[in-house]
Design an enzyme around this catalytic site. Sequence first.
Site, PDB file in Angstrom:
ATOM      1  N   LYS A  42       0.837  -1.206   0.000  1.00 48.83           N
ATOM      2  CA  LYS A  42       0.000   0.000   0.000  1.00 48.83           C
ATOM      3  C   LYS A  42       0.874   1.259   0.000  1.00 48.83           C
ATOM      4  O   LYS A  42       2.074   1.181   0.326  1.00 48.83           O
ATOM      5  CB  LYS A  42      -0.956  -0.020   1.195  1.00 48.83           C
ATOM      6  CG  LYS A  42      -0.292  -0.139   2.542  1.00 48.83           C
ATOM      7  CD  LYS A  42      -1.290  -0.581   3.614  1.00 48.83           C
ATOM      8  CE  LYS A  42      -0.632  -0.523   4.985  1.00 48.83           C
ATOM      9  NZ  LYS A  42      -1.498  -1.132   6.019  1.00 48.83           N
ATOM     10  N   TYR A 261      14.286  29.795  11.120  1.00 48.43           N
ATOM     11  CA  TYR A 261      13.029  30.422  11.559  1.00 48.43           C
ATOM     12  C   TYR A 261      12.868  30.314  13.065  1.00 48.43           C
ATOM     13  O   TYR A 261      13.158  29.278  13.663  1.00 48.43           O
ATOM     14  CB  TYR A 261      11.840  29.729  10.902  1.00 48.43           C
ATOM     15  CG  TYR A 261      11.702  30.005   9.436  1.00 48.43           C
ATOM     16  CD1 TYR A 261      11.522  31.312   8.964  1.00 48.43           C
ATOM     17  CD2 TYR A 261      11.749  28.959   8.528  1.00 48.43           C
ATOM     18  CE1 TYR A 261      11.380  31.556   7.604  1.00 48.43           C
ATOM     19  CE2 TYR A 261      11.605  29.199   7.165  1.00 48.43           C
ATOM     20  CZ  TYR A 261      11.424  30.495   6.709  1.00 48.43           C
ATOM     21  OH  TYR A 261      11.285  30.737   5.379  1.00 48.43           O
ATOM     22  N   MET A 309      11.114  24.497   4.559  1.00 47.73           N
ATOM     23  CA  MET A 309      10.455  23.752   3.485  1.00 47.73           C
ATOM     24  C   MET A 309      11.469  23.017   2.602  1.00 47.73           C
ATOM     25  O   MET A 309      11.282  21.854   2.250  1.00 47.73           O
ATOM     26  CB  MET A 309       9.619  24.694   2.624  1.00 47.73           C
ATOM     27  CG  MET A 309       8.834  23.963   1.554  1.00 47.73           C
ATOM     28  SD  MET A 309       7.987  25.062   0.422  1.00 47.73           S
ATOM     29  CE  MET A 309       6.708  25.732   1.474  1.00 47.73           C
TER      30      MET A 309
END
Length: 368
Positions: A42, A261, A309
């Site tokens: 899966k 950050y 990111m």
Amino acid sequence: MGNTKASNIVRSVLSIDLNAIAANYNLLKKKVAPASCSAVLKADAYGLGVDKVAPRLWQEGCRIFFVASIDEAIKLREKLPEAEITTLNGLLTEEIQYYYVHRILPTLNDLGQIDTWATFCRQHHPMPAAVHLDTGMSRLGLSPVEQDQLVENPAKLHDFEFRYLLSHLACADCPEHPMNERQRADFLDISSRLPTTTRSLAASSGIFLGIGWHFDMVRAGICLYGGKPNDALPNPLASVIKLDGIVLQIRDVDSPATVGYGATHQFTDKSRIATVAVGYADGYLRSASKQTKAYWGETALPLVGRVSMDLITFDATKAKGLKAGDTVQLIGPHYDINDLSADAGTIPYEILTSLGHRYRRQYFGIDK
Ligand SMILES: *Cc1c(COP(=O)(O)O)cnc(C)c1O
């Protein structure tokens, strides 16, 4: 102008070793014999590429495969025309034609689904299906009340081929957990009161609970891909993936500089930071912004600051000589998916299924 082929673009590299998957399959197969060993593919073979993983498992002799949904099953059918493919998520009436056309087995998760399949089979011919009993997950499968109804009315199973009886363990990665024995006993009890079929209770971790949990067939997922079965044993499985991240820049810093950050990490001393081209968009979880690490050769580089990111930052003060363009190993022999997931506060399943699509994927063992 030089060479502008896409294959020359520098990217972080995800290496997937199909030989290791084959070795893990063979180890599990041997361990559970005479029970059979099926493979769970899966979520695109846990993120590793069902198109590559499935043919290799077939080559190793695996014939029985499980996926989550009918679209995964159809995709797998294209790769393995002869395989037996079963979906786990249950039968939706709207999808029943696909099961017929592509010769896929549904897992019937309640009495309604059993009736739907039986009716469909009466209109066509008896086709195989799995029946799933809920013995403790409270997720999918026949509830205990429905199990009693089925035992009292086994004729519900007459119009189709009752190929498998399944259940799923909730706590198999904790060998001491009392749920394991309770689910085993309940599964044994109900199966003894239903028509004879192939019984399957154990997924990867369940295999390592002992022979009492193997029944007739096991369903191996994470262990094929190098995930360890539990914390009590040394991991007997081969590591399957390596992830090499490209260093984009090296920065010398000193107190009171911070990194990333939120300025969550402040330097107290002269340090060097290596910025690597992997971030949460690539599946390097932002929640890992604490104690994960990378390796440069034998040298461990602790992650510092938050995962961005597209970027992560490591303290490379000890990595004298590391420079932009080099790679550091984010997953590999020194630090596998089990180590990374433990440090990131998650499980290897989430690490694998989150692996992003920006890596250059490199497979080993395609042509055995
Ligand atoms: C995902 C799944 C498996 C495989 O589990 P692993 O822990 O990865 O081996 C087996 N059976 C069912 C029902 C599943 O949902």
